[in-house]
Design a protein around this motif. Structure first.
Motif, PDB file in Angstrom:
ATOM      1  N   VAL A 355       0.853  -1.205   0.000  1.00 42.48           N
ATOM      2  CA  VAL A 355       0.000   0.000   0.000  1.00 42.48           C
ATOM      3  C   VAL A 355       0.883   1.248   0.000  1.00 42.48           C
ATOM      4  O   VAL A 355       0.716   2.160  -0.815  1.00 42.48           O
ATOM      5  CB  VAL A 355      -0.953   0.016   1.232  1.00 42.48           C
ATOM      6  N   THR A 356       1.895   1.269   0.887  1.00 44.43           N
ATOM      7  CA  THR A 356       2.770   2.441   0.966  1.00 44.43           C
ATOM      8  C   THR A 356       3.528   2.648  -0.340  1.00 44.43           C
ATOM      9  O   THR A 356       3.596   3.762  -0.867  1.00 44.43           O
ATOM     10  CB  THR A 356       3.829   2.244   2.090  1.00 44.43           C
ATOM     11  N   LEU A 357       4.088   1.549  -0.862  1.00 44.29           N
ATOM     12  CA  LEU A 357       4.880   1.681  -2.087  1.00 44.29           C
ATOM     13  C   LEU A 357       4.012   2.184  -3.242  1.00 44.29           C
ATOM     14  O   LEU A 357       4.401   3.094  -3.986  1.00 44.29           O
ATOM     15  CB  LEU A 357       5.513   0.328  -2.452  1.00 44.29           C
ATOM     16  N   VAL A 358       2.795   1.609  -3.354  1.00 43.49           N
ATOM     17  CA  VAL A 358       1.946   1.987  -4.488  1.00 43.49           C
ATOM     18  C   VAL A 358       1.482   3.448  -4.364  1.00 43.49           C
ATOM     19  O   VAL A 358       1.367   4.151  -5.370  1.00 43.49           O
ATOM     20  CB  VAL A 358       0.768   1.003  -4.656  1.00 43.49           C
ATOM     21  N   VAL A 359       1.265   3.926  -3.126  1.00 41.37           N
ATOM     22  CA  VAL A 359       0.907   5.346  -2.977  1.00 41.37           C
ATOM     23  C   VAL A 359       2.017   6.196  -3.609  1.00 41.37           C
ATOM     24  O   VAL A 359       1.758   7.090  -4.411  1.00 41.37           O
ATOM     25  CB  VAL A 359       0.714   5.734  -1.490  1.00 41.37           C
ATOM     26  N   LEU A 360       3.266   5.867  -3.286  1.00 41.66           N
ATOM     27  CA  LEU A 360       4.393   6.651  -3.813  1.00 41.66           C
ATOM     28  C   LEU A 360       4.530   6.484  -5.324  1.00 41.66           C
ATOM     29  O   LEU A 360       4.747   7.447  -6.054  1.00 41.66           O
ATOM     30  CB  LEU A 360       5.697   6.232  -3.127  1.00 41.66           C
ATOM     31  N   ILE A 361       4.391   5.236  -5.779  1.00 43.69           N
ATOM     32  CA  ILE A 361       4.537   4.974  -7.216  1.00 43.69           C
ATOM     33  C   ILE A 361       3.448   5.708  -7.999  1.00 43.69           C
ATOM     34  O   ILE A 361       3.702   6.284  -9.063  1.00 43.69           O
ATOM     35  CB  ILE A 361       4.422   3.448  -7.495  1.00 43.69           C
ATOM     36  N   SER A 362       2.223   5.716  -7.468  1.00 42.45           N
ATOM     37  CA  SER A 362       1.145   6.349  -8.236  1.00 42.45           C
ATOM     38  C   SER A 362       1.360   7.860  -8.311  1.00 42.45           C
ATOM     39  O   SER A 362       0.970   8.500  -9.280  1.00 42.45           O
ATOM     40  CB  SER A 362      -0.223   6.012  -7.648  1.00 42.45           C
ATOM     41  N   ILE A 363       2.025   8.424  -7.305  1.00 38.27           N
ATOM     42  CA  ILE A 363       2.340   9.860  -7.373  1.00 38.27           C
ATOM     43  C   ILE A 363       3.292  10.111  -8.540  1.00 38.27           C
ATOM     44  O   ILE A 363       3.168  11.076  -9.288  1.00 38.27           O
ATOM     45  CB  ILE A 363       3.001  10.333  -6.050  1.00 38.27           C
ATOM     46  N   GLY A 364       4.235   9.181  -8.707  1.00 40.36           N
ATOM     47  CA  GLY A 364       5.235   9.365  -9.767  1.00 40.36           C
ATOM     48  C   GLY A 364       4.743   8.915 -11.137  1.00 40.36           C
ATOM     49  O   GLY A 364       5.469   9.047 -12.115  1.00 40.36           O
ATOM     50  N   THR A 365       3.529   8.365 -11.214  1.00 37.95           N
ATOM     51  CA  THR A 365       3.033   7.905 -12.512  1.00 37.95           C
ATOM     52  C   THR A 365       2.552   9.099 -13.326  1.00 37.95           C
ATOM     53  O   THR A 365       1.784   9.921 -12.822  1.00 37.95           O
ATOM     54  CB  THR A 365       1.861   6.904 -12.304  1.00 37.95           C
ATOM     55  N   ALA A 366       3.024   9.198 -14.572  1.00 40.55           N
ATOM     56  CA  ALA A 366       2.623  10.339 -15.410  1.00 40.55           C
ATOM     57  C   ALA A 366       1.152  10.208 -15.787  1.00 40.55           C
ATOM     58  O   ALA A 366       0.624   9.102 -15.888  1.00 40.55           O
ATOM     59  CB  ALA A 366       3.475  10.364 -16.668  1.00 40.55           C
ATOM     60  N   ALA A 367       0.516  11.383 -15.997  1.00 40.10           N
ATOM     61  CA  ALA A 367      -0.916  11.375 -16.305  1.00 40.10           C
ATOM     62  C   ALA A 367      -1.166  11.140 -17.781  1.00 40.10           C
ATOM     63  O   ALA A 367      -1.824  11.919 -18.456  1.00 40.10           O
ATOM     64  CB  ALA A 367      -1.524  12.704 -15.849  1.00 40.10           C
ATOM     65  N   VAL A 368      -0.581  10.080 -18.313  1.00 37.52           N
ATOM     66  CA  VAL A 368      -0.714   9.782 -19.748  1.00 37.52           C
ATOM     67  C   VAL A 368      -1.122   8.318 -19.921  1.00 37.52           C
ATOM     68  O   VAL A 368      -0.980   7.528 -18.986  1.00 37.52           O
ATOM     69  CB  VAL A 368       0.615  10.042 -20.500  1.00 37.52           C
TER      70      VAL A 368
END
Ligand code: ASP
Length: 459
Positions: A355-368
Motif C-alpha cells: 500500500v505504501t509503495l503503491v501510494v508513492l509509485i502512483s504519485i510518480g506515474t505520469a498522467a498519460v
C-alpha cells in the motif's frame, strides 16, 4: 435547451457511435480506413487538449496561489489537499486488495494460456522492464530532484514534465505573494488574463469533443483488435475475473467511497456531483489521460460543482499529477493477480508495505495513457514477482486504463470539492450548467471572467 444540445449528451452519443463504428470497422477489416480518415480527428482533439495543458497549469496555479493572499492560507489548503489525496489513494489500494484477495482471479488462468501470453507480449515486457530499470537505478531521492527543473523552458517543452511546471508555478506564486502588492500586480494580471484566455480556448476545443471522442474510440477498438479479434475475445474470457476485480474496485471507489466522502465533507448532492463532472469523466474515458483531461476537469469543477477558482486552480493541477486513485487500485490488483498466477504469494505484512509503495509509485506515474502499467514493473520487482508477468495483462490494459483514468479525475474533483467546502469556497450552483462548458457564451453567470474580480482585489 433540448437534451441533445447539451455537451455531455453529445459526448455520450459520440462515444457510443465511436464504439459501434470501431466494432463494425474491426469486423469488416476497415482498419486502414479508420487509421487514415477517422483517427486523425481524435489526434487533433487530443493535441488541442495537450496544447492548452501547460499554459493552463502555469496560469491557473500562479493565479490560484497569488489569490490566496497569504502563505498561511496556501499552506492550509495545500496541507488539506495533499492529506486527502494521500488518504484516498491508500483507501483505493486497500479496496483493490480486498477484491483481489477475495476473488483470487490468478487461480483462474490455465497454464497453457499463461505460457502463450508470456511469449506473445515478450517485447512489451522488455520495453517496460528497461524503463523500470532506469527508474530504479536512480537514487532514492531522485524523484524529488526531478520535480525541480534547472531550466523552466525545457520543462515547458514536454507535457510529461507537468510536475515541474506545478513546482515552478507554486514557486513563482509564492514569490509574487512576498513582493510588495504594487510590484506584483502587473504580473498577476498577466497570469490571470492568460488563465481566462486558456479557459476560453478549452471551451472552443470542447466544441469538438463529440467528434474527438468518436474518433478516439473507433481508433482504440480497431487498434486493439488489429491482431486478431478472436484472440482478444479469448484473452478477455480468461482474464475476465481479473478485469472484474479491477472494475469492481473502481466502481466501489466511484460509487461508494467518493459519495460517502462527499457527503461527509460537503453539502453537495451526489447527483449534482456526477452530473457536473460527467463531461470530464467522458473525456478521461476516451483519452486515457488525466493530464489531457485537466482543462475539462477544471472547467466542470468550477462551473458545475461551484468549486472556487482559488481552490480548483490549486488542487486540480496538483491532483492530475499526483492523485491517481484508479491507477493505484489497479496496480495493487495487478501485482497480486500476477503473483497469484506465478505462485508468488504476498503476506499481510507485505501487502501493507505494498500500500505504501503503491501510494508513492502512483504519485510518480505520469498522467498519460499506459503509464500505470510501466510503473507496475517497479512494484513487481520490489516484491520479487517476475516482471515478465505484465505480459499476462498487457492485452487488456487499454480498457482498464480508460476506466482507471475516469476514476483518477473523479477523485481529484471530489477532493477539490471537499477542500473548497472546508474553506467556505464551494458555491454549488442552484441549477448547475451540466453541459460542462457553457458552449453558448462561455461566460460565468455574472458575465465577468471570475478572475477579474480577483485582480481588482489584488489591485
Ligand atoms: N492513464 C492514467 C492517467 O492518465 C495513468 C495510468 O494509470 O496509466 O490518469
Amino acid at each position: 435547451m433540448p437534451w441533445y444540445r447539451k455537451l455531455h449528451w453529445q459526448i455520450i452519443i459520440g462515444l457510443v457511435l465511436g464504439l459501434a463504428f470501431g466494432v463494425v470497422a474491426a469486423v469488416n477489416g476497415w482498419n486502414q480506413f479508420t487509421a487514415d480518415w477517422v483517427a486523425p480527428f481524435g489526434t487533433i482533439f487530443l493535441n488541442l487538449l495537450k496544447l492548452v495543458a501547460v499554459p493552463l497549469v502555469l496560469a491557473s496555479l500562479v493565479a490560484g496561489v497569488t489569490s490566496l493572499s497569504d502563505l498561511q492560507k496556501l499552506s492550509r489548503i495545500g496541507g488539506k489537499t495533499i492529506a486527502l489525496y494521500l488518504g484516498t489513494t491508500a483507501i483505493a489500494i486497500t479496496v483493490g486488495l480486498v477484491y483481489v484477495n477475495a476473488m483470487r482471479p490468478g487461480e483462474q488462468i490455465p497454464e497453457k494460456l499463461r505460457n502463450r501470453l508470456e511469449a506473445t507480449y515478450q517485447e512489451n515486457v522488455e520495453k517496460g522492464q528497461g524503463l523500470a530499470e532506469t527508474a530504479q537505478e536512480r537514487g532514492p531521492l531522485q524523484p524529488l530532484v526531478d520535480v525541480v527543473p534547472s531550466n523552466f523552458f525545457n520543462s515547458a517543452t514536454d507535457n510529461s514534465n507537468m510536475l515541474q511546471i506545478v513546482f515552478v508555478a507554486i514557486f513563482v506564486g509564492i514569490g509574487l505573494l512576498l513582493i510588495p502588492g504594487k510590484k506584483a500586480e502587473p504580473l498577476i494580471r498577466i497570469f490571470e488574463s492568460l488563465n481566462d484566455l486558456v479557459i476560453k480556448l478549452v471551451e472552443i476545443v470542447m466544441l469538438m469533443a463529440p467528434l474527438g471522442v468518436f474518433a478516439l474510440l473507433a481508433d482504440t477498438i480497431t487498434s486493439i483488435t488489429a491482431e486478431s479479434a478472436g484472440q482478444i475475445l479469448e484473452l478477455l474470457g480468461a482474464l475476465a475475473y481479473y478485469c472484474l476485480a479491477v472494475v469492481l474496485g473502481l466502481a466501489t471507489m466511484v460509487f461508494v467511497v467518493y459519495p460517502a466522502l462527499l457527503k461527509s465533507f460537503t453539502n453537495m448532492s451526489v447527483g449534482t456531483f456526477f452530473r457536473g463532472i460527467a463531461p470530464a469523466q467522458l473525456v478521461a474515458f476516451s483519452t486515457s489521460s488525466s493530464g489531457a483531461t485537466l482543462p475539462v476537469t477544471m472547467d466542470c469543477a468550477e462551473k458545475n460543482l461551484g468549486v472556487s477558482e482559488e481552490v480548483s486552480s490549486f488542487a486540480l493541477p496538483l491532483g492530475a499529477t499526483i492523485n491517481m486513485d484508479g491507477t493505484a487500485l489497479y496496480q495493487g490488483v495487478a501485482a497480486l493477480f500476477i503473483g497469484q498466477v506465478l505462485n508468488v504469494g504476498l503476506s499481510l505484512g507485505e501487502q501493507i508495505e505494498l500500500v505504501t509503495l503503491v501510494v508513492l509509485i502512483s504519485i510518480g506515474t505520469a498522467a498519460v495513457p499506459s503509464a500505470g502499467i510501466v510503473m507496475l514493473v517497479i512494484v513487481l520487482e520490489n516484491f520479487g514477482i517476475p516482471a515478465a508477468g505484465i505480459a499476462l495483462i498487457v492485452g487488456v490494459d487499454r480498457p482498464l486504463d480508460m476506466l482507471r483514468t475516469t476514476n483518477n479525475i473523479t477523485g481529484d474533483a471530489m477532493v477539490a470539492s471537499a477542500v473548497a467546502s472546508s474553506e467556505d469556497e464551494l458555491h454549488i450552483p442552484e441549477s448547475p450548467q451540466t453541459e460542462g462548458v457553457n458552449v453558448e457564451d462561455g461566460q460565468p453567470e455574472d458575465g465577468q471572467p471570475a478572475s477579474r474580480d480577483r485582480a481588482e482585489q489584488v489591485g
